[in-house]
Design an enzyme around this catalytic site. Structure first.
Site, PDB file in Angstrom:
ATOM      1  N   GLY A   1      60.151  85.985  17.729  1.00 16.28           N
ATOM      2  CA  GLY A   1      60.611  87.359  17.574  1.00 16.28           C
ATOM      3  C   GLY A   1      61.212  87.935  18.838  1.00 16.28           C
ATOM      4  N   HIS A   2      61.732  89.128  18.723  1.00 20.25           N
ATOM      5  CA  HIS A   2      62.425  89.736  19.859  1.00 20.25           C
ATOM      6  C   HIS A   2      61.469  90.026  21.012  1.00 20.25           C
ATOM      7  CE1 HIS A   2      62.227  93.907  17.651  1.00 20.25           C
ATOM      8  NE2 HIS A   2      61.059  93.348  17.718  1.00 20.25           N
TER       9      HIS A   2
END
Lengths: 345, 345, 345
Positions: free
Chosen positions: C237-238
């Site tokens: 994920g970011h």
């Protein structure tokens, strides 16, 4: 692009504490922001960073404003206001309309002149592409696909025949919408394919993450309603329906014919059986296992977090012997004359 | 295409209850079928829809026929018969043979004249493509790949060097067959890549789902036997062997060197360790965790379904204290003089 | 290419037991090796195969040499030595430099003359590609991407705008690096997209597996440090940071803003929550659920392996009634006068 704090306050309906003429030009985290940056506070865990920030301005709610050492834009939903400020300060580059000379477009496709089709994309027969749609490179739209106004396929998106995508929907690279559902009949120990004759209909304002797959329906269509947000590497089986404004985090798999309500939040790595129904406003935390329907709004979980392996192995051993433990308790109960007639199943 | 019920009965060996000259032309669900539609009943849960259906005809077994309010095609395996009727009424569009002018084909590739190669596909040196094979757009076949007769790559399928695909095998978009296995040697705290010199051999009549990945072998080959059906987003590690006619549902991951028998059914989101052996005719339900071999046919499960989060948290707390509970029971046993010499490990 | 055992011993610093002039030309497993093959022993479970091997030579450690019926190359790290021998005997085919005539390259891109760009790849504005880099077919490098020297994108890799890839990093087909992170603000029951303005920076000597996805950062960058090895179908994920030389097996999902230390080994199908921190030198076994930080080196696990379903269902039923069992034990304790003032929470 630089913009004044005063203009930000007016545009987004915030109360400004600070100098209206001060300029900002980018967004940053509380920790790394400088005097030309906008930061925001949306989570309690970042309170400490707030107190030490050097941001030009911080977007936050009224209760947090007292802790802000710099200018503040006070509003009721800092995350939403910040989202709008990001879009203003960091606009996506516009892409020129037109069909790339290296795209292959079937003669019967109808592409709005304001749309863009990228290099090496393939547009099939009778495809319809609405105004302002952007098809990145390496996309494949099989016959009879329909994209409404403003759809954006970032790159390398495959839409199989007949798939419909609603207005402004954004699809990240590697997504596959409309591949065959996993449908077979068993016969003499082998599997006979059931042709999948439904398609997929995706509503407006949906986002579909990178390498996510949504299968076409077996007989009727798979449906993704408006405003649904799907993260990366999600698998949605044939004939599912995902209700409006539901968000699903990455790596979750949803088996066929499952119906999820509106405004749900499904965590990452959730495994959901087929043919179950999830009510509106259900929250399922990450890594949960869903084998039956959830008919009431609420927050649901399963999964047991990790331990040091030697501790975990002991816990698993205890778990595997629970049956025996119950029997030992029954023996004690009988001895104590306290047996409550419980056979515990 | 319209066809009479009488012809359907003859073609597929069903007993017809109803008017042989009545025509049907499409398939539908029991609920949405009209007089020109064929529906089917294969699961008990759809009994009620059967009783209310307006289908032109329903494909079902003898026991269910009494509940059918319309014409019936009676057979022993309604799902298989229905699969054949779908294929008859909804044939896949045929695609013309030939190599798209925008494909890139190496001079040494041998492509049967009846095969089709789509736009922007890349065919490497010494590739062999059999009769009637269909290569959709954006496929990449590295050197020495071999496709037998009738293989179909829907679109955007990557087959790395030396991969072999058996007759009639169907591969959905985004699949990658033959990428490097995950093999490294640890040395001085770093990872040294072990070149993966095996390849992947896929048998005939296999289906490989969208965005599924099958790694090439480290030294010998990864093997997918005939008739295997793999759903979307499955990961199969290097040197696995999947036995004939085994079906695996989406999001399942199988670590390297694991051998699965024939005629198994593996649910979705199963996590399987490496170097384990699964016997023939094993059924593993969705979301199970497989850390050791399963040597006898049967049905196997793990995973605990979700609860409301506050209930779940309490259950986890109890689980984490099982050790203490066992000790308390031991204390009681000693007090009761009933200690059975059990130290419970 | 044939090479003598003597030369192998000298090149890789092994002690040779056997005839220095004997030639080998390929690698093989212990079981299938012949007199012209090199095999290796790295795991105790293959001891039996060692004793029956017909390999030309076996790479192994000193303790195992006594069991080797053929020539032996003795070294302290047989797996690493074998990795080097594989690379020597089975070199990857070299690919000619140059830009394929069917690639599309923006005028402002700077591509080193020694680099290769494959068919149907798209190179955006201001992209920089270093010496000896190999871009396979169907890759898409959006604007401002930077590839250092020797990067290899096997095929169909998508790098979104601004992504940076370090020297010698290898990316398998289907990977997507730099798609938007999953970031939304909730407002009036709907989701408002937060534009993701960070990017992804990948260090040198990283490997990224097939169909793995790494999201761009929301504000700052997502970071993959040097020497990290990511298997297939991993989701990152970011704003995650993966520490140097950490290896992660397939199907693992890591939620946003999680920080993993250096030299960790994360098993397959692990589900990791967001905003957690994992220390250096942590090992997490496959299928574990990580909801909080792990601050000390060690080996950590969760997940309960499968059982026959009827046994498993009974165990789950016991688990769900743990609360009741605790109460029964409390009753017994009160009866025995042994109540320890434990309310067990």
């Amino acid at each position: 692009m630089a913009i004044s704090l005063g203009e930000l306050a007016v545009r987004f309906g915030c109360e400004l504490r600070g100098e209206p003429d001060a300029l900002v030009e980018r967004v940053a985290t509380l920790t790394n922001a400088d005097a030309r940056s906008v930061a925001f506070l949306a989570e309690e865990r970042n309170r400490r960073q707030l107190m030490e920030t050097r941001a030009g301005v911080v977007v936050l709610d009224r209760e947090s404003a007292a802790d802000c050492p710099t200018a503040a834009l006070i509003c009721s939903n800092p995350r939403a206001t910040f989202a709008r400020i990001v879009a203003l300060l960091h606009p996506a580059p516009t892409q020129a309309a037109g069909i790339h000379p290296n795209a292959v477009v079937a003669p019967s496709a109808r592409i709005d002149p304001s749309a863009r089709v990228g290099a090496f994309s393939v547009i099939g027969e009778r495809v319809e592409i609405g105004a302002d749609a952007v098809i990145g490179p390496h996309c494949s739209l099989e016959q009879d696909v329909k994209l409404a106004q403003g759809v954006r396929l970032v790159a390398r998106v495959t839409l199989c025949h007949g798939v419909q995508i609603g207005a402004r929907t954004l699809i990240q690279p590697g997504a596959v919408v409309g591949a065959d559902g996993f449908g077979f009949a068993r016969e003499d120990g082998q599997w006979l394919k059931i042709p999948q004759v439904g398609t997929v209909r995706v509503g407006p304002d949906v986002e579909i993450g990178a390498n996510t797959t949504i299968d076409r329906g077996a007989i009727e269509d798979t449906i993704i309603e408006e405003g649904v947000k799907l993260d990366n590497q999600i698998q949605i089986g044939h004939n599912c329906r995902i209700g409006a404004h539901t968000a699903i985090a990455g790596c979750t798999g949803i088996s066929g014919s499952t119906v999820i309500g509106k405004h749900c939040m499904i965590g990452g790595a959730v495994a959901m059986a087929g043919h179950v129904t999830i009510a509106d406003h259900v929250i399922i935390t990450g890594n949960a296992m869903v084998t039956g329907s959830v008919l009431r709004p609420g927050v649901y979980s399963s999964g047991i977090p990790l331990e040091e392996s030697h501790v975990w192995r002991r816990q698993v051993a205890r778990f595997k012997r629970l049956d025996r433990l119950v029997k030992r308790v029954q023996t004690l109960e009988r001895g104590a004359g306290s047996a409550q007639g419980e056979d515990d199943e």
